[in-house]
Design an enzyme around this catalytic site. Structure first.
Site, PDB file in Angstrom:
ATOM      1  N   ASP A 107       1.101  -1.426   0.252  1.00  0.00           N
ATOM      2  CA  ASP A 107      -0.291   0.021   0.249  1.00  0.00           C
ATOM      3  C   ASP A 107       1.284   0.817   0.276  1.00  0.00           C
ATOM      4  O   ASP A 107       1.631   1.104   1.023  1.00  0.00           O
ATOM      5  CB  ASP A 107      -0.857   0.024   1.431  1.00  0.00           C
ATOM      6  CG  ASP A 107      -2.241   0.612   1.085  1.00  0.00           C
ATOM      7  OD1 ASP A 107      -2.352   1.415   0.158  1.00  0.00           O
ATOM      8  OD2 ASP A 107      -3.260  -0.394   1.032  1.00  0.00           O
ATOM      9  N   ASP A 209      -3.041   4.440  -2.087  1.00  0.00           N
ATOM     10  CA  ASP A 209      -4.123   4.985  -1.655  1.00  0.00           C
ATOM     11  C   ASP A 209      -4.826   6.085  -1.884  1.00  0.00           C
ATOM     12  O   ASP A 209      -3.860   7.686  -2.544  1.00  0.00           O
ATOM     13  CB  ASP A 209      -3.589   5.235   0.057  1.00  0.00           C
ATOM     14  CG  ASP A 209      -4.756   5.466   0.817  1.00  0.00           C
ATOM     15  OD1 ASP A 209      -5.987   4.822   1.375  1.00  0.00           O
ATOM     16  OD2 ASP A 209      -4.969   6.554   1.817  1.00  0.00           O
ATOM     17  N   GLU A 256       3.601   9.767 -13.987  1.00  0.00           N
ATOM     18  CA  GLU A 256       5.209  10.168 -13.102  1.00  0.00           C
ATOM     19  C   GLU A 256       5.044   8.253 -12.691  1.00  0.00           C
ATOM     20  O   GLU A 256       6.511   8.337 -12.420  1.00  0.00           O
ATOM     21  CB  GLU A 256       5.212  11.434 -12.869  1.00  0.00           C
ATOM     22  CG  GLU A 256       6.020  12.319 -13.696  1.00  0.00           C
ATOM     23  CD  GLU A 256       5.531  13.777 -12.992  1.00  0.00           C
ATOM     24  OE1 GLU A 256       5.535  14.918 -13.398  1.00  0.00           O
ATOM     25  OE2 GLU A 256       5.609  13.350 -11.295  1.00  0.00           O
ATOM     26  N   HIS A 333     -11.164  -3.323   3.840  1.00  0.00           N
ATOM     27  CA  HIS A 333     -10.779  -3.139   4.616  1.00  0.00           C
ATOM     28  C   HIS A 333     -12.356  -1.284   4.877  1.00  0.00           C
ATOM     29  O   HIS A 333     -11.754  -0.807   6.343  1.00  0.00           O
ATOM     30  CB  HIS A 333     -10.007  -2.765   5.104  1.00  0.00           C
ATOM     31  CG  HIS A 333      -9.209  -1.293   4.484  1.00  0.00           C
ATOM     32  ND1 HIS A 333      -8.834  -1.559   3.095  1.00  0.00           N
ATOM     33  CD2 HIS A 333      -8.667  -0.658   5.126  1.00  0.00           C
ATOM     34  CE1 HIS A 333      -8.170  -0.138   3.012  1.00  0.00           C
ATOM     35  NE2 HIS A 333      -8.213   0.439   4.026  1.00  0.00           N
ATOM     36  N   ASP A 334     -12.403  -0.851   3.759  1.00  0.00           N
ATOM     37  CA  ASP A 334     -13.285   0.268   3.935  1.00  0.00           C
ATOM     38  C   ASP A 334     -15.159   0.140   4.273  1.00  0.00           C
ATOM     39  O   ASP A 334     -16.113   1.059   4.477  1.00  0.00           O
ATOM     40  CB  ASP A 334     -12.905   1.317   3.160  1.00  0.00           C
ATOM     41  CG  ASP A 334     -11.609   1.943   3.652  1.00  0.00           C
ATOM     42  OD1 ASP A 334     -11.334   1.760   4.663  1.00  0.00           O
ATOM     43  OD2 ASP A 334     -11.033   2.046   1.957  1.00  0.00           O
TER      44      ASP A 334
HETATM   45  C1  GLC Z   1      -8.073   4.882   2.495  1.00  0.00           C
HETATM   46  C2  GLC Z   1      -8.200   3.823   3.271  1.00  0.00           C
HETATM   47  C3  GLC Z   1      -8.568   4.154   4.231  1.00  0.00           C
HETATM   48  C4  GLC Z   1      -8.146   5.712   5.097  1.00  0.00           C
HETATM   49  C5  GLC Z   1      -8.113   6.763   4.058  1.00  0.00           C
HETATM   50  C6  GLC Z   1      -7.106   7.639   4.404  1.00  0.00           C
HETATM   51  O1  GLC Z   1      -9.400   5.090   1.801  1.00  0.00           O
HETATM   52  O2  GLC Z   1      -8.509   2.635   2.078  1.00  0.00           O
HETATM   53  O3  GLC Z   1      -8.501   2.977   5.387  1.00  0.00           O
HETATM   54  O4  GLC Z   1      -8.597   5.348   6.163  1.00  0.00           O
HETATM   55  O5  GLC Z   1      -7.746   6.249   2.580  1.00  0.00           O
HETATM   56  O6  GLC Z   1      -5.907   7.342   4.460  1.00  0.00           O
END
Ligand code: GLC
Ligand code: MG
Length: 538
Positions: A107, A209, A256, A333-334
């Site tokens: 990530d 992210d 980039e 995970h969100d």
């Molecule tokens: C992304 C991630 C989430 C996090 C957010 C801020 O959406 O998946 O879990 O809270 O970014 O980094």
């Protein structure tokens, strides 16, 4: 030439044929008895991941972090969070993954750092610090208030006043997650070096992210109000993000980044993007010089009906730029667990859908054992989003609970009480039990993955819609003269499939109930409630 040699022909496209599996490191396996998952734990469970038949693991952040947002607040981009282990543990994991034919994706969180990151500590020290412009600092409005009306995704203003220097800094998420200034070339260079650091170590790519957030309006204009705001939804939705996200210049940045990953062989750039379809498509970049996989979250967000899913697939297929490769996501995970969004019966149908659509599937750990959204008691809440915006269901803890390995005290996840609770039913719904049951959802996932991998139509075939009537969704996948037909019953009632597309003498390759393999269809194909089948023509 045999289509199955495509892996060998061009390994650089491995991510097209592959299946991704997201691991949330805090919750996969704890090896040292502190109740939090870690790298040595993931290493220990690698044989399980391998046994699923997936091709790549994506790890949510494993870098040093104060854990305000559980790793999405990074204080050192090139280290390993001690809770998770050491760099030696990481090296052992990547070596073992590669030895097992698994790719490893990290990530990358370039939009913001932790407020404890050395860059921010410097940046906030004084107005003339060399790193001042690495973050987004603005003067107060004439009345002393916030510079504009932009809101934090986690509630409240996106601006935090800093006493020391009398300015506000911008944070799209928590105040402890200040946004980097991606208009500054030094910031870009620094993050590209971070990417090279990990790519040199052999990581196979990044999931980036909130990539659509990187560039903000140069003039910091106020965002317009959201005319479609629904009372009870998170407060940040009261205004649109017209000027704070998805700015045209972001595509130069992504190109980039792509050039950086392309300095190495066979790497992949995945983007986290929540945007309407046409905006999403732009993230493939001009002439596909952007992300290879701008995550497609349509199935995460859809109403679960045959008609809406068919529409989603068709719209997506139509909107894809020429040559762009599709992808599909069912959980992360969100968002609430798929088994809770669509119900446990439909979770099996959803698995068949995900693994028979055209494009790279990404699985979320635990969905393959049907893990539910776990109810979190107020005293157990850990997610800062839920803490800041309580009681309206935005909490993400319920989809981040420990992997349910077995029926022992802490589900085989840890020797200690885990950082998030286990649901009572883990004693039944766990890997050991489900592996012993030839018709479990876990067995279904394995069979689907095996079938997909051995089926040219499923890996690479075209998608042809056949029907979406009532609860029935039917489509054909076809490659090089071979075809399979997928018929999914998205409702609880039995239904007869009368399409001429399923011919007399067709045979069932797989049913979501795992009890009809090789059945020949002599007349009409009858589906039970909540049943999906994959059919081969005679
Ligand atoms: C992304 C991630 C989430 C996090 C957010 C801020 O959406 O998946 O879990 O809270 O970014 O980094
Ligand atoms: Mg641990």
């Amino acid at each position: 030439m045999d289509g199955f040699s495509s892996m060998a022909q061009s390994d650089s496209n491995w991510w097209r044929d592959g299946i991704f599996y997201q691991v949330y490191p805090r919750s996969f396996q704890d090896s040292d008895g502190d109740g939090v998952g870690d790298l040595a734990g993931i290493l220990q469970r690698l044989p399980y991941v391998k046994s699923l038949g997936v091709d790549a693991i994506w790890l949510s952040p494993i870098f040093p972090s104060p854990m305000e947002d559980f790793g999405y607040d990074i204080s050192d981009y090139t280290g390993i969070e001690p809770l998770f282990g050491t760099m030696a543990d990481f090296d052992a994991l990547i070596t073992a993954a590669h030895d097992n034919g698994l790719k490893l994706i990290l990530d990358l969180v370039p939009n913001h750092t932790s407020d404890q990151h050395a860059w921010f500590v410097e940046s906030r020290a004084s107005r003339d610090n060399p790193k001042r412009d690495w973050y987004i600092w603005r003067d107060p409005a004439p009345d002393g208030g916030v510079p504009n009306n932009w809101l934090s995704e986690f509630g409240g203003s996106a601006w935090q006043f800093d006493e020391t220097t009398g300015q506000y800094y911008y944070h799209a998420f928590l105040a402890q997650q200040p946004d980097l200034n991606w208009r500054n070339p030094d910031v870009r260079a620094a993050i590209y070096d971070v990417m090279r650091f990990w790519l040199d170590k052999g990581v196979d790519g990044f999931r980036v992210d909130v990539i659509w957030h990187l560039i903000k309006d140069a003039e910091f204009r106020d965002n317009p109000p959201n005319p479609h705001y629904v009372e009870g939804r998170p407060p940040n939705e009261r205004i649109m993000t017209q000027y704070s996200t998805d700015q045209p210049e972001v595509h130069d940045v992504i190109a980039e980044m792509r050039r950086v990953t392309d300095e190495f062989e066979a790497r992949v750039l995945i983007g986290e993007i929540y945007l309407p379809l046409h905006r999403l498509m732009a993230y493939y970049g001009n002439d596909l010089t952007g992300a290879q996989m701008p995550f497609n979250f349509a199935l995460l967000l859809t109403f679960w009906s045959a008609r809406s899913i068919e529409t989603i697939i068709e719209d997506y297929e139509k909107a894809l730029p020429r040559g762009a490769w599709p992808n599909w996501v069912l959980g992360n995970h969100d968002r609430p667990r798929v088994a809770s969004r669509v119900g446990p019966e439909q979770a099996r149908v959803a698995a068949m859908l995900l693994l028979t659509l055209r494009g790279t599937p990404t699985l979320y750990y635990g969905d393959e054992i049907g893990m539910h959204q776990v109810a979190i008691a107020p005293e157990d809440v850990r997610d800062p989003f839920e803490k800041n915006v309580p009681g309206i269901g935005v909490g993400r803890d319920g989809c981040r609970t420990p992997m349910q390995w077995d029926a022992t005290e802490f589900a085989g996840f840890s020797a200690a009480r885990p950082w998030l609770p286990l649901p009572a039913h883990y004693v039944r719904d766990n890997v050991v039990n489900l592996e012993a049951d030839a018709r479990s959802i876990l067995s279904l996932y394995r069979r689907l993955i095996t079938l997909r991998k051995s089926s040219r139509p499923l890996v690479a075939g075209d998608y042809h819609p056949i029907a979406a009537q009532g609860d029935l969704l039917i489509y054909r996948r076809e490659a090089e003269g071979q075809a399979v037909i997928v018929a999914l019953n998205l409702g609880p009632d039995p239904v007869a499939v009368t399409t001429s597309a399923i011919r007399f003498g067709s045979s069932i390759l797989l049913s979501t109930f795992l009890d009809r393999e090789d059945e020949r269809i002599e007349g009409v194909l009858d589906l039970r409630g909540n049943e999906g089948v994959i059919v081969a023509p005679p």
